[in-house]
Design a protein around this motif. Structure first.
Motif, mmCIF file in Angstrom:
data_model
loop_
_atom_site.group_PDB
_atom_site.id
_atom_site.type_symbol
_atom_site.label_atom_id
_atom_site.label_comp_id
_atom_site.label_asym_id
_atom_site.label_seq_id
_atom_site.Cartn_x
_atom_site.Cartn_y
_atom_site.Cartn_z
ATOM 1 N N PHE A 129 4.186 3.976 -3.517
ATOM 2 C CA PHE A 129 4.605 2.565 -3.457
ATOM 3 C C PHE A 129 3.554 1.818 -2.696
ATOM 4 C CE2 PHE A 129 8.117 5.186 -4.364
ATOM 5 C CZ PHE A 129 9.179 4.478 -4.941
ATOM 6 N N PHE A 130 2.608 1.178 -3.495
ATOM 7 C CA PHE A 130 1.419 0.722 -2.928
ATOM 8 C C PHE A 130 1.693 -0.521 -2.162
ATOM 9 C CE2 PHE A 130 0.069 3.335 -6.325
ATOM 10 C CZ PHE A 130 -1.182 3.976 -5.804
ATOM 11 N N GLU A 131 0.706 -0.918 -1.563
ATOM 12 C CA GLU A 131 0.592 -2.225 -0.511
ATOM 13 C C GLU A 131 0.841 -3.412 -1.501
ATOM 14 O OE1 GLU A 131 -1.853 -4.057 3.170
ATOM 15 O OE2 GLU A 131 -2.630 -2.460 1.778
ATOM 16 N N TYR A 132 -0.064 -3.621 -2.468
ATOM 17 C CA TYR A 132 0.119 -4.542 -3.695
ATOM 18 C C TYR A 132 -0.464 -3.996 -4.891
ATOM 19 C CZ TYR A 132 -4.895 -4.682 -2.132
ATOM 20 O OH TYR A 132 -6.278 -4.386 -1.747
ATOM 21 N N PHE A 133 -0.686 -4.922 -5.761
ATOM 22 C CA PHE A 133 -0.698 -4.464 -7.069
ATOM 23 C C PHE A 133 -1.649 -5.495 -8.033
ATOM 24 C CE2 PHE A 133 3.260 -3.297 -5.297
ATOM 25 C CZ PHE A 133 3.289 -1.948 -5.687
ATOM 26 N N HIS A 134 -2.323 -4.905 -8.886
ATOM 27 C CA HIS A 134 -3.294 -5.551 -9.790
ATOM 28 C C HIS A 134 -2.574 -6.814 -10.575
ATOM 29 C CE1 HIS A 134 -6.461 -6.608 -12.512
ATOM 30 N NE2 HIS A 134 -7.276 -5.957 -11.959
ATOM 31 N N GLY A 135 -3.515 -7.992 -10.310
ATOM 32 C CA GLY A 135 -2.637 -9.260 -10.763
ATOM 33 C C GLY A 135 -2.413 -9.347 -12.363
ATOM 34 N N ASP A 136 -3.151 -8.511 -12.899
ATOM 35 C CA ASP A 136 -3.146 -8.330 -14.523
ATOM 36 C C ASP A 136 -2.674 -7.008 -14.987
ATOM 37 O OD1 ASP A 136 -4.413 -10.822 -14.719
ATOM 38 O OD2 ASP A 136 -6.321 -10.293 -14.585
ATOM 39 N N THR A 137 -2.878 -5.931 -14.468
ATOM 40 C CA THR A 137 -2.459 -4.721 -14.951
ATOM 41 C C THR A 137 -1.096 -4.015 -14.245
ATOM 42 O OG1 THR A 137 -3.746 -3.301 -13.727
ATOM 43 C CG2 THR A 137 -4.656 -4.220 -15.494
ATOM 44 N N GLY A 138 -0.847 -4.550 -12.880
ATOM 45 C CA GLY A 138 0.252 -3.950 -12.196
ATOM 46 C C GLY A 138 -0.155 -2.823 -11.439
ATOM 47 N N ALA A 139 -1.553 -2.018 -11.572
ATOM 48 C CA ALA A 139 -2.001 -0.964 -10.980
ATOM 49 C C ALA A 139 -1.846 -1.047 -9.443
ATOM 50 C CB ALA A 139 -3.292 -0.540 -11.395
ATOM 51 N N GLY A 140 -1.377 -0.037 -8.873
ATOM 52 C CA GLY A 140 -1.072 -0.041 -7.405
ATOM 53 C C GLY A 140 -2.249 0.071 -6.733
ATOM 54 N N LEU A 141 -2.531 -0.757 -5.608
ATOM 55 C CA LEU A 141 -3.673 -0.936 -4.691
ATOM 56 C C LEU A 141 -3.201 -0.903 -3.212
ATOM 57 C CD1 LEU A 141 -5.376 -3.804 -6.805
ATOM 58 C CD2 LEU A 141 -6.003 -1.686 -6.961
ATOM 59 N N GLY A 142 -4.424 -1.020 -2.451
ATOM 60 C CA GLY A 142 -4.147 -0.734 -0.980
ATOM 61 C C GLY A 142 -3.550 0.536 -0.431
ATOM 62 N N ALA A 143 -2.619 0.349 0.727
ATOM 63 C CA ALA A 143 -2.236 1.523 1.207
ATOM 64 C C ALA A 143 -1.134 2.129 0.091
ATOM 65 C CB ALA A 143 -1.140 1.289 2.302
ATOM 66 N N SER A 144 -1.113 3.480 -0.159
ATOM 67 C CA SER A 144 -0.499 4.147 -1.249
ATOM 68 C C SER A 144 0.844 4.417 -0.775
ATOM 69 C CB SER A 144 -1.106 5.428 -1.494
ATOM 70 O OG SER A 144 -1.457 6.194 -0.455
ATOM 71 N N HIS A 145 1.498 4.489 0.478
ATOM 72 C CA HIS A 145 2.968 4.900 0.957
ATOM 73 C C HIS A 145 3.369 3.479 1.400
ATOM 74 C CE1 HIS A 145 0.834 8.535 0.054
ATOM 75 N NE2 HIS A 145 2.077 9.138 0.022
ATOM 76 N N GLN A 146 3.246 2.312 1.009
ATOM 77 C CA GLN A 146 3.794 1.246 1.707
ATOM 78 C C GLN A 146 5.203 1.146 1.170
ATOM 79 O OE1 GLN A 146 1.491 -0.641 3.625
ATOM 80 N NE2 GLN A 146 2.555 -2.744 3.834
ATOM 81 N N THR A 147 6.083 2.195 1.588
ATOM 82 C CA THR A 147 7.352 1.981 1.291
ATOM 83 C C THR A 147 8.222 1.478 2.467
ATOM 84 O OG1 THR A 147 7.397 4.299 1.833
ATOM 85 C CG2 THR A 147 7.903 3.899 -0.468
ATOM 86 N N GLY A 148 7.487 0.181 2.655
ATOM 87 C CA GLY A 148 8.058 -0.717 3.618
ATOM 88 C C GLY A 148 8.618 -1.978 2.826
ATOM 89 N N TRP A 149 7.771 -2.795 2.756
ATOM 90 C CA TRP A 149 8.326 -4.019 2.073
ATOM 91 C C TRP A 149 8.395 -3.598 0.348
ATOM 92 C CZ3 TRP A 149 4.429 -7.938 4.250
ATOM 93 C CH2 TRP A 149 3.187 -7.876 3.907
ATOM 94 N N THR A 150 7.193 -2.801 -0.267
ATOM 95 C CA THR A 150 7.435 -2.369 -1.568
ATOM 96 C C THR A 150 8.698 -1.761 -1.736
ATOM 97 O OG1 THR A 150 5.003 -2.480 -1.660
ATOM 98 C CG2 THR A 150 6.137 -1.373 -3.126
ATOM 99 N N ALA A 151 9.421 -1.071 -0.892
ATOM 100 C CA ALA A 151 10.742 -0.578 -1.266
ATOM 101 C C ALA A 151 11.597 -1.606 -1.476
ATOM 102 C CB ALA A 151 11.214 0.211 0.005
ATOM 103 N N LEU A 152 11.238 -2.692 -1.480
ATOM 104 C CA LEU A 152 12.145 -3.985 -2.064
ATOM 105 C C LEU A 152 12.568 -3.589 -3.378
ATOM 106 C CD1 LEU A 152 10.580 -6.771 -0.026
ATOM 107 C CD2 LEU A 152 12.910 -6.352 0.155
ATOM 108 N N VAL A 153 11.640 -3.005 -4.349
ATOM 109 C CA VAL A 153 11.947 -2.738 -5.716
ATOM 110 C C VAL A 153 13.234 -1.799 -5.757
ATOM 111 C CG1 VAL A 153 10.625 -0.627 -5.438
ATOM 112 C CG2 VAL A 153 10.842 -1.694 -7.673
ATOM 113 N N GLY A 154 13.506 -1.119 -4.766
ATOM 114 C CA GLY A 154 14.843 -0.447 -4.814
ATOM 115 C C GLY A 154 15.831 -1.670 -4.509
#
Length: 887
Positions: free
Chosen positions: A848-873
């Motif tokens: 659960f990355f920190e942010y994601f590529h603006g065109d492809t959605g690929a994960g970038l930055g911190a790789s275990h950012q299950t803080g605010w990226t856990a909002l997907v849940g």
């Protein structure tokens, strides 16, 4: 009338009830051991403030930590007195693997970056069941190769990770699974299972570690020193007794008859400083014993403050080996009876709990995504210890006087030792105030009590500054984060009301009172001209302007910020809605609701109308909001179409006629105020049914901003809103500023940052960020609640017109799609990496990355950012409750 919803009654729900009612302390033990304690501000005692240089990874195995511990797949009590974790060695590494490795900020070509593969696979709220996976190469771990690869790459290049160096080629790696299952709050089974994924038999040394955090070395004479000793047991297992003078004893039972190693959790001064150590047996003794065969490094008397059992395993190809341990406060005669049954029971109870949380309408893929996001949230709960005054003054030795005027000098009141939700337990092993608000919202559906406790922390007296400011993060507590805590507080109140049939008004009132102080601080400190237009620096939106907004501007210059002003408009509405809720029981709060109602209208007016010759933040020509740079009596828009101009959409609230009709004082005051100030009424739309829609972006302007948001050639990527419009790829913004003696350019950067601003490891110039997308999703739903079908999103790029609700769900669908398998079986989060897309052991385990590529959605930055990226849940659960299809 509140709607009573029956709460599910699984075994885990019952444990949560026992914890809430303080019958049993199920949360006393948990995965609170950090992934990294070296290179943090707390461990930095340098004059220069170079945290990475003062305490590098190479020192971590030899230097005792002052503030908190780290380890692999670890567990500790909530005060981190006693710690349990695993270490491994493959007979080829130069270092016993006791902790995760990564590049420091200066080493990485995009800032700090963990260089390990590990997964938080499962977790329940009470830690009754936990599962962690560490993926360990069978070849030497490439420490130097990773550093050299980063050194040879620039900001325009991608980062080099373990798979890029071929360390997993031929499946030559071990999967080290660590599971914990609680029999009772203080009786915990630990199962370590090593699986050889490779084609040949391979050796591995597994060393479960038990140790005390060093709490005694920081005073003269030393404080009470605990001790770990072996105890006589029956055949079939060994036992360690860990006794603390103040916290009592615990027993660790270990299956089999492994060799036991003992040393002390003390700094190896000879290695680091060329000076005598306090004791001959020091922290890195096990490294020397296992890797170098130096038996003289461990204590022959078999006692100390750090102990390990040494298991030498040969694992056949495709085979596995298991080690069982049991940590218990009370002595146990037959420690491993029914161990398999306990593990199976706790796994089944975890399944039942998440099935109850998720409901019946989710696809199997979405269930797995939500559950892994939840696991990351719980595994990222970390013990955080920091006393700023003690840190500034030093402990045994007095630091140079310059330190007293250094980092966080104005926050000497902070003295904390709490378990806190971290953004990322390796890259960001410290709390961040605005991140924590989103963590709480992500936690609310799976553990509402934990969510509330986390949100309350930031307004406690030992965190909040006496002047009202909330601490940002430990690198600089005085930096500013967006004031989203009132929004999060009310979200938790509503969620609990739906779960339990009644909201926690004491919680609501307690946080509200502290946020009143914080709001006053914002108004007094960040509205320097007194015109309801605010300044706030970078506000967590790194690199989004032409220059670093956290830096002080040259004399005579001022940056008036559209986002800071919009955040304050949103803050007013969120405080108003809390006051309105409290006023239903206590009319004294009607005055405060009126105050925030009026303040919101003034801020909304200032967004759009100029005074004293200055420009408004709204550009009628462009149909968008921009920052204003004021200098020499002149002002100009910084015409960057970025998230800065989308934040005004978040300032929206609907006052229902039911509430309005019950609050006579509030009603009389607001009606008088609007008669007196009719020019401010444009931010209010009264619907035929009596609903009052308060929106900083009024109809007319609203459609224009939404046109930009939903244009796929601008903000709307296939995977959610970008933080910068894609139009700036072909049309970058350039501005020459004589005051800076430089020209500045902002172009669309969909991936990693190409500048070193803010460390170079985060980027709001194009990528997708979950907190922004989530806030826009929730705001569009509120706008739809207010305006309904009378206001639609204009047709743009082949889409529409569509309702605001449909637009909200489209944003949510695209954000969730980052993690879902597409029709070709690919997960966008893993980009074009064949290992993560195709290998069955990798493709369904998520980062659960920190942010994601603006065109492809690929994960970038911190790789275990299950803080605010856990909002997907949270988005998945909301879609499931609405019965919306996965795609």
């Amino acid at each position: 009338m509140t709607r009573t919803v029956r709460v599910a009654s699984t075994a885990e729900h019952r444990r949560l009830d026992e914890e809430r009612e303080r019958l049993l302390r199920w949360k006393h033990w948990g995965p609170y051991l950090s992934e990294r304690a070296w290179g943090t501000v707390r461990e930095d005692y340098s004059v220069s403030g170079d945290a990475w240089g003062f305490f590098p990874h190479d020192h971590a195995r030899s230097r005792a930590y002052r503030w908190n511990e780290d380890g692999l797949g670890g567990l500790c009590d909530r005060h981190q007195i006693l710690c349990l974790a695993v270490a491994v060695w493959n007979e080829r590494d130069p270092i016993l693997k006791e902790r995760a490795f990564g590049l420091t900020g200066p080493e990485g070509n995009h800032g700090e970056d963990v260089k390990e593969i590990y997964y938080y696979e499962d977790a329940t709220p009470t830690s009754s069941y936990l599962r962690y996976l560490y993926r360990y190469p069978q070849r030497p771990f490439p420490y130097e190769e990773l550093i050299a690869a980063a050194r040879g790459r620039g900001l325009s290049d991608s980062e080099v990770d373990l798979p890029d160096l071929g360390v997993f080629d031929g499946d030559r790696y071990f999967d080290v699974f660590v599971e914990y299952a609680k029999r009772s709050p203080s009786d915990i089974l630990m199962a370590i299972t090593v699986v050889n994924r490779g084609p040949e038999a391979a050796p591995i040394h597994v060393l479960p570690h038990l140790w005390f955090r060093n709490t005694w070395s920081w005073s003269e004479p030393p404080g009470p020193i605990p001790e770990i000793r072996p105890m006589q047991t029956d055949a079939g297992h060994v036992m360690l007794r860990a006794a603390h003078p103040e916290h009592g004893a615990h027993h660790l039972y270990i299956e089999g008859s492994p060799e036991l190693l003992f040393t002390n959790n003390e700094t190896n001064r000879e290695r680091l400083h060329g000076a005598p150590s306090r004791t001959p047996y020091v922290k890195d003794a096990f490294h020397h014993r296992v890797v170098h065969g130096d038996a003289g490094r461990v204590n022959p008397e078999r006692r100390g403050t750090k102990a390990a059992s040494w298991h030498r395993l040969e694992v056949p190809p495709g085979g596995s080996r298991r080690i069982l341990l049991r940590l218990a406060q009370e002595a146990v005669e037959r420690p491993f009876d029914c161990a398999d049954e306990l593990l199976e029971t706790r796994r089944k109870e975890a399944d039942e709990y998440y099935l109850a949380v998720q409901g019946p309408h989710l696809s199997e893929d979405r269930r797995a995504i939500q559950r892994q996001a939840a696991a990351g949230l719980f595994w990222s709960m970390q013990f955080y210890h920091y006393d700023v005054d003690t840190w500034l003054r030093g402990d045994v030795e007095a630091p140079p006087p310059e330190r007293l005027r250094g980092r966080n000098m104005h926050w000497r009141h902070i003295s904390v030792a709490d378990v806190i939700s971290m953004p990322d337990a390796w890259e960001y092993p410290w709390f961040a105030a605005w991140d924590l608000a989103f963590h709480a919202v992500a936690l609310a559906s799976i553990d509402i009590d934990l969510a509330k406790a986390q949100l309350k922390l930031m307004v406690k007296e030992w965190y909040q500054h006496p002047n009202g400011q909330l601490p940002a993060y430990e690198w600089e507590f005085s930096d500013l984060n967006p004031p989203v805590h009132a929004w999060a507080t009310y979200q938790l109140y509503k969620i609990e009301r739906k779960q339990r049939g009644v909201g926690d008004r004491v919680f609501l009132e307690r946080v509200f009172h502290k946020l009143l102080i914080n709001f006053a601080w914002w108004v007094n400190k960040r509205d320097t001209e007194g015109n309801n237009v605010f300044e706030g620096g970078f506000l967590g939106l790194d690199n989004i302007s032409l220059f670093d907004r956290s830096e002080r501007l040259p004399p005579g210059m001022r940056l008036e910020q559209a986002d800071a002003t919009a955040w304050m408009a949103m803050y007013c509405l969120d405080l108003m809605r809390i006051a309105l809720e409290l006023a239903l029981d206590n009319s004294a709060y009607e005055d405060l609701a009126s105050k925030f109602f009026e303040h919101f209208l003034r801020i909304a007016h200032a967004l759009h109308h100029a005074t004293d010759g200055r420009l408004p933040l709204w550009s009628e020509e462009d149909g968008f909001y921009f920052d204003i740079l004021a200098a020499g009596g002149k002002s100009r828009h910084l015409k960057i179409r970025s998230a800065v101009g989308l934040i005004p959409l978040c300032a929206v609230h609907v006052i229902t006629p039911e509430v309005y009709g019950k609050l006579a004082n509030f009603r009389r005051r607001t009606e008088w105020f609007l008669r007196k100030n009719p020019v401010l009424a444009e931010a209010i739309t009264v619907r035929p049914d009596g609903r009052q829609v308060l929106s900083a972006v009024a109809p007319g302007r609203l459609e224009r901003v939404l046109t930009h948001l939903f244009d796929e050639d601008k903000f709307l990527s296939p995977f959610g809103p970008r933080s910068l419009s894609k139009e700036h790829m072909s049309a970058p913004v350039r501005l020459g500023l004589d005051e800076f003696q430089a020209h500045h350019t902002v172009g669309y950067e969909p991936g990693e940052s190409v500048t070193r601003m803010k460390g170079g490891n985060s980027n709001w110039r194009g990528p997708i960020w979950f907190p922004l997308g989530y806030l826009l999703y929730r705001s569009l739903l509120r706008l739809d609640h207010g305006f309904g079908d009378v206001l639609t999103i204009p047709a743009v790029g082949g889409y529409g017109p569509r309702t605001l609700r449909d637009g909200a769900h489209e944003i949510a669908r695209r954000l969730v799609a980052i993690f879902e398998r597409d029709r070709e079986g690919r997960r966008p989060v893993y980009g074009e990496h064949p290992l993560f897309q195709r290998d069955p052991h990798f493709r369904d385990r998520l980062f659960f990355f920190e942010y994601f590529h603006g065109d492809t959605g690929a994960g970038l930055g911190a790789s275990h950012q299950t803080g605010w990226t856990a909002l997907v849940g949270d988005l998945i659960l909301r879609a499931g409750r609405q019965g919306r299809p996965p795609t």
